[in-house]
Every structure is written in structure tokens, then in C-alpha cells.
Design a protein around this motif. Structure first.
Motif, PDB file in Angstrom:
ATOM      1  N   PHE A   1       0.983  -1.053  -0.038  1.00 32.70           N
ATOM      2  CA  PHE A   1       0.047  -0.105   0.045  1.00 32.70           C
ATOM      3  C   PHE A   1       0.751   1.260   0.048  1.00 32.70           C
ATOM      4  CE2 PHE A   1      -3.199  -3.293   0.792  1.00 32.70           C
ATOM      5  CZ  PHE A   1      -4.126  -2.849   0.164  1.00 32.70           C
TER       6      PHE A   1
ATOM      7  N   LEU B   1      -7.230   6.767  -2.796  1.00 30.26           N
ATOM      8  CA  LEU B   1      -8.075   6.769  -3.897  1.00 30.26           C
ATOM      9  C   LEU B   1      -9.095   7.897  -4.022  1.00 30.26           C
ATOM     10  CD1 LEU B   1      -9.426   2.958  -4.082  1.00 30.26           C
ATOM     11  CD2 LEU B   1      -7.237   3.929  -4.862  1.00 30.26           C
ATOM     12  N   SER B   2      -9.695   8.082  -5.168  1.00 32.66           N
ATOM     13  CA  SER B   2     -10.705   9.598  -5.244  1.00 32.66           C
ATOM     14  C   SER B   2     -11.879   9.228  -4.301  1.00 32.66           C
ATOM     15  CB  SER B   2     -10.966   9.424  -6.784  1.00 32.66           C
ATOM     16  OG  SER B   2     -11.580   8.480  -7.103  1.00 32.66           O
TER      17      SER B   2
ATOM     18  N   ARG C   1      -9.752   4.504   0.369  1.00 32.18           N
ATOM     19  CA  ARG C   1      -8.552   3.985   1.124  1.00 32.18           C
ATOM     20  C   ARG C   1      -7.310   4.248   0.427  1.00 32.18           C
ATOM     21  NH1 ARG C   1      -7.306   0.125  -2.483  1.00 32.18           N
ATOM     22  NH2 ARG C   1      -8.994  -0.615  -3.648  1.00 32.18           N
TER      23      ARG C   1
ATOM     24  N   GLU D   1      -4.129   3.567  -1.727  1.00 31.67           N
ATOM     25  CA  GLU D   1      -4.223   2.651  -3.214  1.00 31.67           C
ATOM     26  C   GLU D   1      -2.910   1.669  -2.787  1.00 31.67           C
ATOM     27  OE1 GLU D   1      -2.343   4.910  -6.137  1.00 31.67           O
ATOM     28  OE2 GLU D   1      -3.889   4.249  -7.479  1.00 31.67           O
ATOM     29  N   ASN D   2      -3.107   0.535  -3.746  1.00 29.16           N
ATOM     30  CA  ASN D   2      -1.785  -0.318  -3.802  1.00 29.16           C
ATOM     31  C   ASN D   2      -0.966  -0.251  -4.835  1.00 29.16           C
ATOM     32  OD1 ASN D   2      -2.723  -2.604  -5.520  1.00 29.16           O
ATOM     33  ND2 ASN D   2      -4.418  -2.850  -3.769  1.00 29.16           N
TER      34      ASN D   2
ATOM     35  N   GLU E   1      -2.605  -1.431  -8.370  1.00 33.75           N
ATOM     36  CA  GLU E   1      -3.785  -0.470  -8.942  1.00 33.75           C
ATOM     37  C   GLU E   1      -3.034   0.661  -9.373  1.00 33.75           C
ATOM     38  OE1 GLU E   1      -7.155  -1.340  -5.323  1.00 33.75           O
ATOM     39  OE2 GLU E   1      -5.489  -0.057  -4.888  1.00 33.75           O
TER      40      GLU E   1
ATOM     41  N   LEU F   1      -5.361  12.007  -8.257  1.00 40.39           N
ATOM     42  CA  LEU F   1      -6.079  11.520  -7.238  1.00 40.39           C
ATOM     43  C   LEU F   1      -5.703  12.459  -5.997  1.00 40.39           C
ATOM     44  CD1 LEU F   1      -5.355   7.664  -6.932  1.00 40.39           C
ATOM     45  CD2 LEU F   1      -6.926   8.951  -8.241  1.00 40.39           C
TER      46      LEU F   1
END
Lengths: 194, 194
Positions: B22, B27-28, B32, B34-35, B38, B143
Motif C-alpha cells: 500500500f 483513492l478518489s 482507502r 491505493e496499492n 492498482e 488522485l
């Protein structure tokens, strides 16, 4: 900022939502459910590394891009589990509406290009589409295999159902179908598939 | 199963772990963290769609693959936050060891190819590497911008730090640097950057 650039950035932000679309497949190590963005990333890397096993020569840039975008429609349409016959009935209609809304955020030329690539994937009539479908099957299979078939057991999936879906892999890659068949046979013997 | 195929499948399963690494970016929609998987997926799609803004012509298949694999070393080395000066001191050594272990799971020819592609990214001396670095900066920026700069505020990041990192975007794309500069200036005015 010009209109074209703004549309491209709006689309780039919109697809962030794909990271919130969760699948029935679990990560290796009996991890959490996988999401669509992770699945697409994993498929694209595998598609590159395993391209020597495609039945036909493929344009690898097109293959990777098709992997990357093939599930964007699920931002609106949601993930439809491969063995959920009820939801599969409405899948096409849900994905058609999603395709129109989401890809239309892009400038017209890129909207047309990505819609067309998605449709090519759906129609499954080109070398690239067949190989990407093989990857769409193989990627969750290796995760589920690593978790001793838990995803199948959880949903009471039968060997017949799995063969029904995975048989499409053969169109893209005989070699990848061979290993698929070995994995399915192993899980039938272990009692993980009805 | 032959040895080559086994190594390819072992590597395919190994990289699944990237989904558990992570980042500091969220995220938008104030989502949570982002990893890495992604992030790599998002970068690859954006790289394709925005390639007209690269300063130099790029091989887009190479660009997408570089995006997809550029953070695989973080499976062992962990994510190093762009503004964490302490951990940045050991980043190179941690990533070197990770590179050896992880890519060596592949058959020799593919190990060499992916290691070399990762090194090209690190050295940042080709058109593709410079453009991928621009994407590595722009993707978390959009983001964070959509979340009103929360990632910067959480860590007390300064405008000087952000310019230090984002200035590299200019080498890959003057156009993407222009929008980057506009976004940074907006957040300075809003008080989101020290």
C-alpha cells in the motif's frame, strides 16, 4: 486547459473507480477479494510473459491494452460472477449502457477506439481477443488453485461449470488449456469441485 | 509441465503480492490507500491515453510494460514515500536485492529482459523512462488533487518538496508539467501545501 486534455483527465479520474469493483476471486495466501483494477494489471503482465503460448501471433500492445480496459464497464455494471446464471442474463444490457457512458467521457476519437477495442474483446473473433480471454480465465484460476480451490467451494461450483467457462481458453492457447485441464482434474480429485 | 513454463507460472503467482503493497496515496472520493498493482494499472492506461503529450516519440508497448512492472521490487522492498527522506537513503539497496530475487524466478531470458527494463526506468535516460516517470508523478497527483490535497496535508508536505519531485515530469512531458504546475499552484493558494 483545452477541451481534449480536460476530457482525457476526466476519464483518467473516472476509471479510478474500477479499484472499488470487487470480484469473487481471492488473492493468494487466502487473502481478501481481488478488485477489477488488480485483475486487469495481473492479466496484462501475464499476457506479456506468456505470449509465446498464444495459438496465433498477437499484437502485444493491443493485447495489453485490451487486458487493461476490458473491465472498465464494470464501474457501472458491477462484476458478474462467471457462475451466476441469473445475473448473467442482464449482463450484456448493463455493460452496453456502461460502455456508452464511461467511454464517452473521452474525446471522440479515443471514445471510438476504446469502445471498439472493448467490443472486439466481447466478440472474441480476433487472435488478440481470444488470447485475452485465455488470460481472463487463467489469472483467477492460478489464484484459486493457490488457495486450494476455495472460491469454487464457497460457491458450490461444479466441474462441468468450470469446464464450460475454461473451454474458451483453448481458442486462445492450447498450451494454457493443457495446464488448465490439469489444475481442474487435480481439484476434482481433491473434492474441491462438485 | 516443463521447467520454463513452471518458472513463468511461479512468477505470475509471486507478483500477486504487489496487491498488498500500500502507498500513501488515497483513492478518489477520499477512499482507502491505493496499492502498487492498482497504481501500475492506472499509470499504464493513462500512459496510453496521454501518449500524444510525450516530449519524444515512445514505443507504447514498452511504456505500458514499464508502467506495469516498475514497482514489482516493492513486494520485498516496500513502498518508499516520495517525501520520506530517511527511508529514501536505503531505498536503492533494498530495491536492488528485491530485483535480484523476484525477477530471478523467471526463465533467464525473461529475467534479463525485465531486470533491464526496470533498470532503464531507474536510470531515466530514455524517452520511455522519462515518460513513465511523468506518469508515475501525474497519476497520484490527480488522485490527491481530487481529494483536495489530503495526502500532502496529512504528511505536512511543502510546495518545495512537491516541485522537487514533480520537476522530473518536465523531462517526459512539457504539457503534463504545465497542468502539474497549475495544480500545485492551486493547492498553494488553498493552503494545502506548506
Amino acid at each position: 486547459m483545452d477541451e481534449r486534455f480536460k476530457k482525457q483527465l476526466d476519464f483518467s479520474l473516472e476509471i479510478d473507480k474500477e479499484k472499488n469493483i470487487f470480484r469473487q476471486t481471492h488473492l493468494s495466501g487466502n487473502g481478501r477479494n481481488e478488485n477489477d483494477a488488480e485483475h486487469a494489471w495481473h492479466m496484462a503482465v501475464m499476457a506479456y510473459l506468456l505470449r509465446e503460448y498464444s495459438n496465433e501471433d498477437v499484437d502485444i500492445a493491443k493485447v495489453m491494452l485490451m487486458c487493461l480496459i476490458h473491465d472498465i464497464v464494470e464501474i457501472d455494471a458491477g462484476d458478474t460472477y462467471a457462475y451466476d446464471d441469473e445475473n448473467k442474463k442482464t449482463q450484456r444490457d448493463r455493460e452496453e449502457a456502461a460502455k456508452e457512458r464511461i467511454f464517452s467521457i473521452l474525446p471522440d476519437d479515443q471514445r471510438d477506439e476504446l469502445m471498439s477495442l472493448f467490443e472486439e474483446f466481447e466478440e472474441n473473433e480476433t487472435a488478440e481477443a481470444r488470447y485475452v480471454h485465455a488470460m481472463d480465465n487463467l489469472q483467477p484460476l492460478i489464484l484459486n488453485d493457490s488457495n486450494d480451490g476455495n472460491d469454487w467451494r464457497e460457491h458450490g461450483v461444479s466441474a462441468e461449470q468450470v469446464y464450460g467457462r475454461q473451454s474458451r481458453t483453448k481458442l486462445g492457447s492450447e498450451k494454457l488449456y493443457d495446464i488448465t485441464d490439469q489444475i481442474i482434474q487435480k481439484h476434482i480429485k481433491k473434492g474441491n469441485l462438485k
